[in-house]
Design an enzyme around this catalytic site. Structure first.
Site, mmCIF file in Angstrom:
data_model
loop_
_atom_site.group_PDB
_atom_site.id
_atom_site.type_symbol
_atom_site.label_atom_id
_atom_site.label_comp_id
_atom_site.label_asym_id
_atom_site.label_seq_id
_atom_site.Cartn_x
_atom_site.Cartn_y
_atom_site.Cartn_z
ATOM 1 N N TYR A 98 -8.576 -45.507 10.993
ATOM 2 C CA TYR A 98 -8.719 -45.368 12.437
ATOM 3 C C TYR A 98 -9.825 -46.268 12.985
ATOM 4 C CZ TYR A 98 -5.411 -41.504 12.630
ATOM 5 O OH TYR A 98 -4.266 -40.751 12.583
ATOM 6 N N GLU A 140 -4.285 -34.334 10.004
ATOM 7 C CA GLU A 140 -3.857 -34.979 8.758
ATOM 8 C C GLU A 140 -4.628 -34.449 7.559
ATOM 9 O OE1 GLU A 140 -4.277 -39.065 9.953
ATOM 10 O OE2 GLU A 140 -2.809 -38.722 11.553
#
Length: 395
Positions: A98, A140
């Site tokens: 990310y 996640e």
């Protein structure tokens, strides 16, 4: 929740950012793959990059998330986030990636919008990004924990034990672990990712629903060949090369379109290869002796193109309160309706929960008809094979 300082800035700039998102995401992916070509080769779907669908999906998710922050500041769009997180987990995405995305996405925003990206604007949209990213990272992490795997370590080698030609362009594969360990549990309706090494050395990944009940000792996936390169390069490779005795890399199961527990009535509606998660649900219902009301709808081009047609009929027949409604665009089966699926005339219970899987036009049509009949939007769930170009519709 956005900070008080960021809310008016995001509200004021959302039209400009939203209007430029297609160009921003195109620049973003260009920058990302220039810096990290291995991501395009071994993680991202090259077909979806080539046809632009991945860019559209990313732009839609950013716009939908920013709009949700403004319109419903005390709630998160969890339906959208969960769907994305399951797909990310099936690819083995990690929290560190990310940061890489952030770097190249914000560089692309500056390239496209130029001087309009003041320090104040950059800080506000930085909040939007990290609120979304951190929410996905948290979901996640939970998914990895539930799957019993370390972050991103989702892959295991599996052997093909059986291959069956279902139709002219659809084949099913039965899989087992190469080390003999049990295949493991999953929830009916979930999918796995399959990774194959292509002739150019790329390790491309695609998702396929598990198309039989979890209680079986082996897993089954059903693969429809997709024409075109690179759009169908994995399905074409599997059709051409995968045989019993071969091994493939398969992820742990993920996916949020799953059979709910209980005895509430269900509508399972599918089109084409979208029948595969429904087969797992029906197989589980039959195996557990379920008596819940189940209305099954399936649409296909013709009887010859309908994969697992006989199996679908058999499974529905085993359910005491099961009913099957078929539509074929081409004639050839007197027991099926002609044309495209129409749920408006079906006898549906008032408290039915609907599960849909198929091409986007089918999903839109069936969902719209169900809402028109009074089915609550919250009671209609769907799965899209490929990038979700409908993000935000349920959030």
């Amino acid at each position: 929740m956005l900070s008080e300082q960021a809310v008016p800035v995001v509200r004021a700039t959302l039209p400009a950012v939203g209007g430029a998102l297609d160009e921003i995401t195109e620049r973003f992916y260009g920058r990302l793959f220039d810096a990290h070509p291995e991501l395009l080769r071994d993680l991202f779907n090259r077909g979806n990059q080539a046809n632009g669908e991945q860019r559209q999906a990313l732009a839609g998710s950013i716009a939908a998330f920013a709009s949700a922050l403004l319109e419903r500041p005390d709630a998160r769009p969890d339906v959208m986030l969960t769907r994305i997180a399951h797909k990310h987990a099936s690819l083995g995405v990690t929290a560190a990636q990310y940061k890489t995305v952030h770097e190249h996405l914000f560089a692309a925003i500056v390239e496209v919008l130029g001087d309009a990206v003041t320090a104040e604007v950059a800080q506000a949209w930085d909040e939007v990004y990290w609120l979304m990213a951190n929410a996905l990272i948290a979901v996640e992490a939970r998914l990895y924990q539930e799957a019993g795997v370390a972050e991103g370590q989702v892959w295991r080698s599996m052997e093909i034990t059986e291959r069956r030609e279902e139709t002219a362009d659809t084949v099913s594969f039965v899989l087992r672990h190469t080390d003999g360990t049990p295949t493991g549990a999953f929830r009916p309706g979930q999918y796995v990712s399959v990774q194959v090494t292509l002739p150019d050395g790329a390790r491309q990944i695609r998702q396929y629903s598990l198309s039989a009940a979890p209680a079986r000792p082996e897993w089954r996936i059903t693969v429809k060949r997709v024409d075109g390169d690179p759009a169908g390069e994995v399905s074409s490779w599997l059709h051409a090369h995968a045989r019993p005795g071969d091994t493939v890399e398969v992820s742990a199961p993920f996916g949020d379109l799953v059979l709910p527990e209980g005895e509430s009535p269900l509508l399972l509606a599918s089109a084409g290869i979208g029948s595969t998660p429904m087969l797992a649900m029906l197989d589980h219902l039959a195996a557990t002796g379920s008596t819940r009301p189940v209305v099954v709808v399936h649409a296909d081009r013709s009887p010859a193109s309908h994969a697992h047609a006989a199996e679908l009929r058999r499974l529905v027949d085993t359910l005491p309160q099961g009913s099957l409604h078929l539509w074929y665009e081409e004639p050839g089966d007197s027991s099926a309706h002609p044309g495209r699926a129409d749920v408006t005339a079906l006898d549906l219970p008032d408290d039915v929960t609907a599960y849909l899987c198929g091409p986007l036009p089918f999903l839109r049509s069936v969902r719209g008809d169900l809402i028109g009949r009074g089915v609550a939007a919250a009671g209609i769930h769907y799965e899209v094979f490929g990038p979700d170009l409908w993000l935000g519709a349920e959030s």
